[in-house]
Design a protein around this motif. Structure first.
Motif, PDB file in Angstrom:
ATOM      1  N   TYR A 101      85.784  24.991 -18.726  1.00 24.20           N
ATOM      2  CA  TYR A 101      86.610  25.960 -17.937  1.00 24.20           C
ATOM      3  C   TYR A 101      86.425  25.646 -16.574  1.00 24.20           C
ATOM      4  N   ILE A 102      87.698  25.220 -16.043  1.00 25.68           N
ATOM      5  CA  ILE A 102      87.719  24.659 -14.464  1.00 25.68           C
ATOM      6  C   ILE A 102      88.722  25.774 -13.975  1.00 25.68           C
ATOM      7  N   VAL A 103      88.145  26.329 -12.855  1.00 23.77           N
ATOM      8  CA  VAL A 103      88.850  27.292 -11.789  1.00 23.77           C
ATOM      9  C   VAL A 103      89.561  27.004 -10.930  1.00 23.77           C
ATOM     10  N   LYS A 104      90.888  27.181 -10.664  1.00 19.26           N
ATOM     11  CA  LYS A 104      91.620  26.549  -9.578  1.00 19.26           C
ATOM     12  C   LYS A 104      91.488  27.509  -8.550  1.00 19.26           C
ATOM     13  N   PRO A 105      91.567  27.149  -7.153  1.00 18.55           N
ATOM     14  CA  PRO A 105      91.646  25.674  -6.763  1.00 18.55           C
ATOM     15  C   PRO A 105      90.496  24.865  -7.142  1.00 18.55           C
ATOM     16  N   PHE A 106      90.442  23.676  -7.294  1.00 27.40           N
ATOM     17  CA  PHE A 106      89.105  22.922  -7.681  1.00 27.40           C
ATOM     18  C   PHE A 106      89.083  21.605  -6.845  1.00 27.40           C
ATOM     19  N   GLU A 107      87.760  21.259  -6.611  1.00 27.23           N
ATOM     20  CA  GLU A 107      87.638  19.907  -5.835  1.00 27.23           C
ATOM     21  C   GLU A 107      87.848  18.673  -6.756  1.00 27.23           C
ATOM     22  N   PRO A 108      88.551  17.766  -6.397  1.00 26.73           N
ATOM     23  CA  PRO A 108      88.859  16.653  -7.289  1.00 26.73           C
ATOM     24  C   PRO A 108      87.754  16.133  -7.936  1.00 26.73           C
ATOM     25  N   ARG A 109      86.668  15.777  -7.297  1.00 25.13           N
ATOM     26  CA  ARG A 109      85.355  15.421  -8.029  1.00 25.13           C
ATOM     27  C   ARG A 109      84.688  16.096  -9.135  1.00 25.13           C
ATOM     28  N   GLU A 110      85.070  17.619  -8.638  1.00 25.65           N
ATOM     29  CA  GLU A 110      84.685  18.663  -9.937  1.00 25.65           C
ATOM     30  C   GLU A 110      85.595  18.311 -11.310  1.00 25.65           C
ATOM     31  N   LEU A 111      86.782  18.129 -10.976  1.00 21.36           N
ATOM     32  CA  LEU A 111      87.685  17.798 -12.252  1.00 21.36           C
ATOM     33  C   LEU A 111      87.261  16.424 -12.892  1.00 21.36           C
ATOM     34  N   VAL A 112      86.963  15.432 -12.234  1.00 16.77           N
ATOM     35  CA  VAL A 112      86.591  14.240 -12.625  1.00 16.77           C
ATOM     36  C   VAL A 112      85.313  14.289 -13.209  1.00 16.77           C
ATOM     37  N   ALA A 113      84.316  15.008 -12.715  1.00 13.08           N
ATOM     38  CA  ALA A 113      83.168  15.138 -13.404  1.00 13.08           C
ATOM     39  C   ALA A 113      83.148  16.063 -14.845  1.00 13.08           C
TER      40      ALA A 113
END
Length: 240
Positions: A101-113
């Motif tokens: 579960y990823i909360v917006k807004p998110f850091e690009p590095r978090e998305l990739v990880a």
């Protein structure tokens, strides 16, 4: 990474679609985007992805409904993208079968990880399934088949598992009668500063218990060791 992994993004905000596409393509992923659940359903029927990112605020349906539907397809994982950052929303998403579960807004590095972790988890399960010694396990009335992420009972009942659930169950089955901490079960590459790791593990354990325990409220197979973690209390036989 070999062949490019295929990522589907189901998101109605064009700016988010562009950001996710740019970031993930920069890391070698093949990305396709849809703005509605209906379009995503049709695309998945034509060709399944390796991972699907789903926004909860879709224009034509509740994203949680789509997550619930996608969970039934064990060919790929699901990560929720959402502006709903409450703990109850995240727990509900995991309970419905999302891998993360990823909360917006998110850091690009978090998305990739998070994407890398979900892809790697499924690859590790595929590798383990190819090893005869860890492909299938019997415990109690159940046979755990890592190859197709299923549990089959002696009476023929079958339960499906998400990749995250199967990975957690595999760790418990490979270390029966031993206490495993939540940190160990979470894995070394998970960043949970915004959502403590123990909640995601607790949710997955709860889902597994509902599938394998006669009474999930009084579990006999997966025991909670308060302040320490979890212990698989049953006997495990690995099938060849």
């Amino acid at each position: 990474m070999g062949l490019k992994k295929r990522i589907y993004v189901v998101e109605d905000e064009a700016d988010i679609r562009r950001l996710v596409t740019e970031v993930l393509e920069g890391y070698g992923y093949e990305v396709s985007c849809w703005a509605s659940g209906r379009e995503a359903r049709a695309a998945i029927q034509r060709q399944a992805p390796d991972l699907c990112l789903v926004d909860l605020g879709l224009p034509d349906m509740d994203g949680l409904t789509l997550v619930r539907e996608l969970w039934e397809d064990v060919r790929f994982g699901v990560i929720i993208l959402s502006g709903r950052g409450g703990t109850s929303d995240r727990v509900l998403g995991l309970e419905l079968g999302a891998d993360d579960y990823i909360v917006k807004p998110f850091e690009p590095r978090e998305l990739v990880a998070r994407v890398n972790s979900a892809i790697r988890r499924r690859e590790q399960l595929s590798g383990a399934a190819a090893t005869a010694e860890t492909a299938r396990a019997r415990f109690g009335p159940w046979v755990f088949d890592l190859g197709n992420l299923t549990l089959t009972a002696d009476d023929g009942r079958q339960e499906s598992l998400t990749a995250a659930e199967a990975s957690l169950l595999l760790m418990l089955l490979k270390a029966p009668k031993r206490v495993l901490s939540r940190e160990h079960l979470q894995g070394p590459d998970q960043d949970r500063d915004d959502f403590p790791y123990d909640r995601s593990i607790d949710v997955r354990v709860s889902r597994i218990r509902k599938k394998i325990e006669e009474d999930p409220r009084a579990p006999r197979l997966i025991k909670t060791v308060y302040g320490a973690g979890y212990l698989f209390a049953g006997d495990v036989t690995w099938l060849r």
